[in-house]
Design an enzyme around this catalytic site. Structure first.
Site, PDB file in Angstrom:
ATOM      1  N   HIS A 155      -8.649  23.769  20.049  1.00 43.63           N
ATOM      2  CA  HIS A 155      -8.835  22.806  18.943  1.00 43.63           C
ATOM      3  C   HIS A 155      -7.968  23.178  17.745  1.00 43.63           C
ATOM      4  O   HIS A 155      -8.303  22.868  16.605  1.00 43.63           O
ATOM      5  CB  HIS A 155     -10.297  22.728  18.477  1.00 43.63           C
ATOM      6  N   LYS A 282      15.925  26.150   2.554  1.00 46.87           N
ATOM      7  CA  LYS A 282      15.457  25.612   3.827  1.00 46.87           C
ATOM      8  C   LYS A 282      16.207  26.131   5.055  1.00 46.87           C
ATOM      9  O   LYS A 282      17.401  26.343   5.025  1.00 46.87           O
ATOM     10  CB  LYS A 282      15.570  24.083   3.822  1.00 46.87           C
TER      11      LYS A 282
END
Ligand code: ARG
Length: 458
Positions: A155, A282
């Site tokens: 999950h 980034k």
């Protein structure tokens, strides 16, 4: 004038010709078309349907055409209706008398059915080799990380400790199944439909099995209507490709997560990542994102093929020409993704310490704590409840099971002893899961050896 000029009084409308034509995409089957035509011509000569001189000229002409296409001296005519018509008319230009005999006892319907099988067969082999390379890279990364503790999830919630090798090898299993699926499809599809004719075979005394043998196909199809109109193999293979992409996409999703600042489990090699045009900090996992994105289009191609086929009466219908672009694109996308993805995986760096540190923080040894109580004589449900209360206590007091004092443990249940710390150490939790298929280094090493053997036997 087109090859069927006799029946028609007018040239085809130019727009209709362009609309009808498939040469812009089926030209890629030229090798297979020539291969099929050579086998057909040999059979015609063997059966005495064409003479030896015609056979000689047909084979010579087809070999020349192959060479000229390969070396770029013969360009595909965009006005040709399809690759089959193009090659036949080129042959006829070279050898007018013999060239016109090639299509005896054949239709483009069985011709295209054959060509697509021959083409798909080659692509299957290439893709299988790419998958083997990928599995080998997974194996080599996994071999370095059989003791690298990592948090396993269900999950997307922290669940139980595993190792990075165990996690990676799950993907080796998937890609291995993908290869076996292609093999299954190959077995069913490697049969020759040639001789089915347009739909009802022919009155010539042809030898279909001879053609099949020439083309290394293990059998022929046994119903001519089905022979010309079966595209199951294209759908099966597209489905195999969709599964490959789905597997690649799942691993991509994990890679994207793992390179995020929040995880930092891995670092992609600079050569396999990209920057941002505005944000200097980034480093983006574009390859994984693109693979995940491309999986959507490959998956949708399966549905296009099924939908295209589902309403077609027997036998050939022109709708079937639409099988190629989607199948070819599915093949192309998989062949684009696999090598670059494999190299990205090969060059990525694994941050074992980060994985180990994060694994320590999420009560992923709670099951082992409960199991400890069971070994001390408690029933599992009682042990489960006590451990749940311990976890709640830890959360409230900003602790983890490893840091809790023995006094606290004993205040929850007197059977706790010093040995609890050894029992809930993540290394112990992993080491003791020695069941086949489990995460212990021993079990994963065994799975790696098995996988290597299975891959070698392919
Ligand atoms: N280009 C066609 C296809 O891809 C070849 C078969 C055409 N047959 C015909 N009778 N028009 O399906």
């Amino acid at each position: 004038m087109v090859l069927w000029a006799g029946r028609f009084k007018k040239e085809i409308n130019q727009d209709v010709n362009a609309f009808n034509s498939s040469i812009s995409f089926d030209a890629r089957m030229y090798k297979h078309d020539i291969m099929g035509s050579k086998a057909h011509a040999k059979m015609l000569a063997k059966q005495g349907i064409i003479d030896e001189i015609s056979l000689y000229e047909i084979l010579k002409g087809l070999n020349e055409i192959l060479l000229e296409i390969d070396n770029g001296t013969l360009l595909f005519d965009p006005n040709a209706e399809d690759i089959h018509m193009f090659i036949e008319s080129e042959l006829t230009k070279k050898y007018p008398v013999s060239g016109k005999k090639l299509h005896t006892a054949r239709s483009r319907n069985d011709q295209v059915a054959l060509d697509l099988r021959l083409y798909t067969r080659d692509e299957m082999n290439e893709i299988k080799m790419m998958l083997i390379n990928l599995i080998n890279v997974i194996i080599s990364q996994a071999s370095n990380h059989t003791t690298t503790i990592m948090c396993g999830y269900t999950h997307m919630q922290r669940a139980q400790p595993i190792t990075f090798a165990h996690h990676l090898m799950a993907y080796a299993e998937m890609f291995y199944r993908d290869i076996t699926r292609i093999n299954d499809c190959f077995e069913r599809m490697n049969v020759s439909p040639l001789g089915s004719g347009a739909l009802a075979t022919t009155t010539y005394p042809i030898d279909r099995m001879f053609v099949a043998k020439e083309l290394e196909m293990k059998d022929i199809t046994y119903n001519s209507l089905d022979g010309v109109s079966d595209r199951d193999y294209a759908i099966e293979f597209a489905n195999d490709l969709a599964l490959i992409m789905m597997h690649l996409s799942r691993l991509s999703e994990e890679i994207i997560l793992w390179c995020s600042w929040e995880f930092k489990y891995i670092e992609l090699d600079d050569a396999y990542a990209t920057g941002s045009s505005i944000m200097p900090q980034k480093k983006n996992p574009d390859i994984a994102e693109l693979v995940r994105g491309k999986s959507a289009r490959v998956i949708s191609h399966v549905s296009s093929l099924l939908t295209m086929m589902k309403g077609l009466p027997l036998a050939y219908n022109k709708d079937m020409q639409e099988d190629k672009e989607v199948l070819f694109d599915a093949i192309d996308q998989v062949k684009l993704c696999l090598p670059v993805f494999t190299d990205m995986l090969k060059t990525m760096k694994v941050n074992s310490k980060k994985m180990r540190d994060y694994a320590a923080k999420g009560f992923i040894n709670a099951t082992d704590c409960a199991d400890y109580l069971v070994k001390q004589g408690k029933a599992f449900r009682d042990a489960y409840k006590t451990t749940g209360q311990l976890v709640a206590y830890c959360i409230e007091h900003d602790e983890v099971l490893e840091t809790l004092s023995l006094d606290i443990y004993q205040s929850f249940d007197a059977v706790f002893e010093e040995s609890i710390y050894e029992a809930i150490a993540l290394e112990t939790c992993v080491k003791n899961r020695q069941v086949d298929g489990g995460p212990s280094p021993q079990a994963v090493e065994k799975s790696i050896i098995l996988m290597k053997e299975k891959v070698k036997a392919l």
